[in-house]
Design a protein around this motif. Structure first.
Motif, PDB file in Angstrom:
ATOM      1  N   PHE A 121      -1.950  17.237  -4.529  1.00  9.85           N
ATOM      2  CA  PHE A 121      -3.064  16.963  -3.630  1.00  9.85           C
ATOM      3  C   PHE A 121      -3.533  15.517  -3.544  1.00  9.85           C
ATOM      4  O   PHE A 121      -4.305  15.177  -2.651  1.00  9.85           O
ATOM      5  CB  PHE A 121      -4.266  17.837  -4.013  1.00  9.85           C
ATOM      6  N   ALA A 122      -3.106  14.654  -4.451  1.00 10.21           N
ATOM      7  CA  ALA A 122      -3.583  13.262  -4.413  1.00 10.21           C
ATOM      8  C   ALA A 122      -2.977  12.535  -3.207  1.00 10.21           C
ATOM      9  O   ALA A 122      -1.892  12.872  -2.735  1.00 10.21           O
ATOM     10  CB  ALA A 122      -3.203  12.533  -5.700  1.00 10.21           C
ATOM     11  N   ALA A 123      -3.723  11.533  -2.743  1.00 14.29           N
ATOM     12  CA  ALA A 123      -3.193  10.686  -1.664  1.00 14.29           C
ATOM     13  C   ALA A 123      -1.909  10.026  -2.159  1.00 14.29           C
ATOM     14  O   ALA A 123      -1.741   9.762  -3.353  1.00 14.29           O
ATOM     15  CB  ALA A 123      -4.222   9.624  -1.297  1.00 14.29           C
ATOM     16  N   ARG A 124      -1.001   9.769  -1.252  1.00 13.86           N
ATOM     17  CA  ARG A 124       0.293   9.171  -1.592  1.00 13.86           C
ATOM     18  C   ARG A 124       0.317   7.697  -1.198  1.00 13.86           C
ATOM     19  O   ARG A 124      -0.208   7.307  -0.156  1.00 13.86           O
ATOM     20  CB  ARG A 124       1.431   9.890  -0.856  1.00 13.86           C
ATOM     21  N   CYS A 125       0.952   6.927  -2.029  1.00 14.36           N
ATOM     22  CA  CYS A 125       1.095   5.492  -1.779  1.00 14.36           C
ATOM     23  C   CYS A 125       2.100   5.270  -0.651  1.00 14.36           C
ATOM     24  O   CYS A 125       3.186   5.861  -0.650  1.00 14.36           O
ATOM     25  CB  CYS A 125       1.581   4.806  -3.060  1.00 14.36           C
ATOM     26  N   ALA A 126       1.736   4.400   0.284  1.00 18.80           N
ATOM     27  CA  ALA A 126       2.633   4.083   1.402  1.00 18.80           C
ATOM     28  C   ALA A 126       3.844   3.275   0.929  1.00 18.80           C
ATOM     29  O   ALA A 126       4.863   3.254   1.613  1.00 18.80           O
ATOM     30  CB  ALA A 126       1.883   3.307   2.477  1.00 18.80           C
ATOM     31  N   GLY A 127       3.758   2.674  -0.267  1.00 15.53           N
ATOM     32  CA  GLY A 127       4.870   1.883  -0.769  1.00 15.53           C
ATOM     33  C   GLY A 127       5.880   2.712  -1.548  1.00 15.53           C
ATOM     34  O   GLY A 127       7.066   2.690  -1.256  1.00 15.53           O
ATOM     35  N   CYS A 128       5.419   3.487  -2.526  1.00 14.82           N
ATOM     36  CA  CYS A 128       6.338   4.225  -3.407  1.00 14.82           C
ATOM     37  C   CYS A 128       6.299   5.735  -3.210  1.00 14.82           C
ATOM     38  O   CYS A 128       7.123   6.443  -3.780  1.00 14.82           O
ATOM     39  CB  CYS A 128       6.023   3.899  -4.866  1.00 14.82           C
ATOM     40  N   THR A 129       5.357   6.234  -2.472  1.00 13.26           N
ATOM     41  CA  THR A 129       5.121   7.666  -2.175  1.00 13.26           C
ATOM     42  C   THR A 129       4.654   8.483  -3.381  1.00 13.26           C
ATOM     43  O   THR A 129       4.518   9.691  -3.276  1.00 13.26           O
ATOM     44  CB  THR A 129       6.360   8.354  -1.529  1.00 13.26           C
ATOM     45  N   ALA A 136      -7.230   2.316  -5.053  1.00  5.49           N
ATOM     46  CA  ALA A 136      -6.162   2.085  -4.075  1.00  5.49           C
ATOM     47  C   ALA A 136      -6.561   0.949  -3.152  1.00  5.49           C
ATOM     48  O   ALA A 136      -7.737   0.642  -2.987  1.00  5.49           O
ATOM     49  CB  ALA A 136      -5.925   3.356  -3.259  1.00  5.49           C
ATOM     50  N   ILE A 137      -5.576   0.355  -2.555  1.00 10.13           N
ATOM     51  CA  ILE A 137      -5.796  -0.611  -1.485  1.00 10.13           C
ATOM     52  C   ILE A 137      -5.610   0.163  -0.192  1.00 10.13           C
ATOM     53  O   ILE A 137      -4.636   0.894  -0.025  1.00 10.13           O
ATOM     54  CB  ILE A 137      -4.794  -1.779  -1.563  1.00 10.13           C
ATOM     55  N   VAL A 138      -6.563   0.015   0.704  1.00  9.26           N
ATOM     56  CA  VAL A 138      -6.452   0.670   2.008  1.00  9.26           C
ATOM     57  C   VAL A 138      -6.136  -0.418   3.025  1.00  9.26           C
ATOM     58  O   VAL A 138      -6.923  -1.343   3.227  1.00  9.26           O
ATOM     59  CB  VAL A 138      -7.753   1.412   2.377  1.00  9.26           C
ATOM     60  N   ALA A 139      -4.963  -0.319   3.623  1.00 10.19           N
ATOM     61  CA  ALA A 139      -4.524  -1.310   4.610  1.00 10.19           C
ATOM     62  C   ALA A 139      -3.450  -0.677   5.484  1.00 10.19           C
ATOM     63  O   ALA A 139      -2.729   0.227   5.048  1.00 10.19           O
ATOM     64  CB  ALA A 139      -3.965  -2.549   3.911  1.00 10.19           C
ATOM     65  N   LEU A 140      -3.335  -1.152   6.688  1.00  8.83           N
ATOM     66  CA  LEU A 140      -2.310  -0.688   7.625  1.00  8.83           C
ATOM     67  C   LEU A 140      -2.375   0.835   7.806  1.00  8.83           C
ATOM     68  O   LEU A 140      -1.368   1.519   7.830  1.00  8.83           O
ATOM     69  CB  LEU A 140      -0.909  -1.117   7.157  1.00  8.83           C
ATOM     70  N   GLU A 141      -3.608   1.350   7.859  1.00  9.33           N
ATOM     71  CA  GLU A 141      -3.867   2.778   8.046  1.00  9.33           C
ATOM     72  C   GLU A 141      -3.212   3.635   6.966  1.00  9.33           C
ATOM     73  O   GLU A 141      -2.752   4.749   7.212  1.00  9.33           O
ATOM     74  CB  GLU A 141      -3.424   3.235   9.444  1.00  9.33           C
ATOM     75  N   ARG A 146      -2.064  -0.849  -6.129  1.00  9.99           N
ATOM     76  CA  ARG A 146      -2.223  -2.306  -6.126  1.00  9.99           C
ATOM     77  C   ARG A 146      -0.864  -2.988  -6.309  1.00  9.99           C
ATOM     78  O   ARG A 146      -0.537  -3.949  -5.632  1.00  9.99           O
ATOM     79  CB  ARG A 146      -3.196  -2.725  -7.235  1.00  9.99           C
ATOM     80  N   ASP A 147      -0.032  -2.472  -7.200  1.00  9.02           N
ATOM     81  CA  ASP A 147       1.282  -3.074  -7.456  1.00  9.02           C
ATOM     82  C   ASP A 147       2.283  -2.851  -6.316  1.00  9.02           C
ATOM     83  O   ASP A 147       3.280  -3.554  -6.231  1.00  9.02           O
ATOM     84  CB  ASP A 147       1.891  -2.514  -8.749  1.00  9.02           C
ATOM     85  N   CYS A 148       2.030  -1.863  -5.490  1.00  5.02           N
ATOM     86  CA  CYS A 148       2.965  -1.559  -4.393  1.00  5.02           C
ATOM     87  C   CYS A 148       2.633  -2.321  -3.107  1.00  5.02           C
ATOM     88  O   CYS A 148       3.454  -2.371  -2.190  1.00  5.02           O
ATOM     89  CB  CYS A 148       2.969  -0.064  -4.096  1.00  5.02           C
ATOM     90  N   PHE A 149       1.434  -2.878  -3.055  1.00  2.76           N
ATOM     91  CA  PHE A 149       1.057  -3.633  -1.864  1.00  2.76           C
ATOM     92  C   PHE A 149       1.592  -5.049  -2.028  1.00  2.76           C
ATOM     93  O   PHE A 149       0.939  -5.948  -2.526  1.00  2.76           O
ATOM     94  CB  PHE A 149      -0.462  -3.629  -1.673  1.00  2.76           C
ATOM     95  N   LYS A 150       2.866  -5.217  -1.633  1.00  7.16           N
ATOM     96  CA  LYS A 150       3.541  -6.503  -1.817  1.00  7.16           C
ATOM     97  C   LYS A 150       4.294  -6.882  -0.543  1.00  7.16           C
ATOM     98  O   LYS A 150       4.568  -6.048   0.317  1.00  7.16           O
ATOM     99  CB  LYS A 150       4.474  -6.461  -3.019  1.00  7.16           C
TER     100      LYS A 150
END
Length: 177
Positions: A121-129, A136-141, A146-150
């Protein structure tokens, strides 16, 4: 020696005697408080300080386990507004681990261990899924660890508040120039 008095009829007991619950009884008067039938079994249940036969206890007092739908005759787990056998109160996710004595998460009336709850149920990272379980960083919808926003090109973390976007991925200002 003082005479024993029957708890039910208040008469002296002269022959067989039953001693239970700190009281004495004629055998025929040691009866279930609900059905009034004499209790013949070696074990009995107690409700409001009075004996209750096993049949009435099952019918009138024992809870039904939410998981297996069988009567609960031993320790009861009360969780999520329901009752459970200890061994039946398990994670509703793929692991099915017992949850007795641990913290758990609730969703749609089911209990989950931390690992399964986050995975399901947790939100998934747009970088690593993978699940995002902390800030979390919220960007690009989307949400990002933090480590995946690169940067899409140089793979360095983007720490500035300004960045470019290529194919819906962040690009640092150095690589965008």
């Amino acid at each position: 020696m003082s005479d024993s008095i029957c708890h039910k009829c208040n008469e002296v007991i002269t022959q067989r005697i039953i001693t239970a619950l700190g009281k004495t009884w004629h055998p025929e008067h040691f009866a279930c408080k609900d059905c009034q039938q004499p209790i013949q079994e070696a074990t009995f249940n107690i409700q409001e300080g009075e004996p209750v036969c096993s049949k009435c206890f099952l019918k009138n007092y024992s809870g039904t386990c939410q998981a297996c739908q069988k009567p609960i005759l031993e320790r009861t787990i009360k969780a999520l507004g329901k009752t459970w056998h200890e061994e039946c109160f398990c994670c509703g996710g793929p692991c099915h681990k017992p949850l007795v004595g641990t913290s758990f998460y609730e969703r749609d009336g089911k209990a989950y261990c931390k690992t399964d709850f986050e995975e399901l149920f947790a939100a998934r990272c747009a970088g690593c899924t993978r699940p995002i379980t902390e800030n979390a960083i919220v960007a690009l919808e989307a949400k990002w660890h933090r480590d995946c926003f690169k940067c899409k090109k140089c793979e360095n973390p983007i720490t500035a508040s300004t960045f470019a976007v290529e194919e819906n991925r962040p690009v640092c200002t150095d690589c965008a120039a």
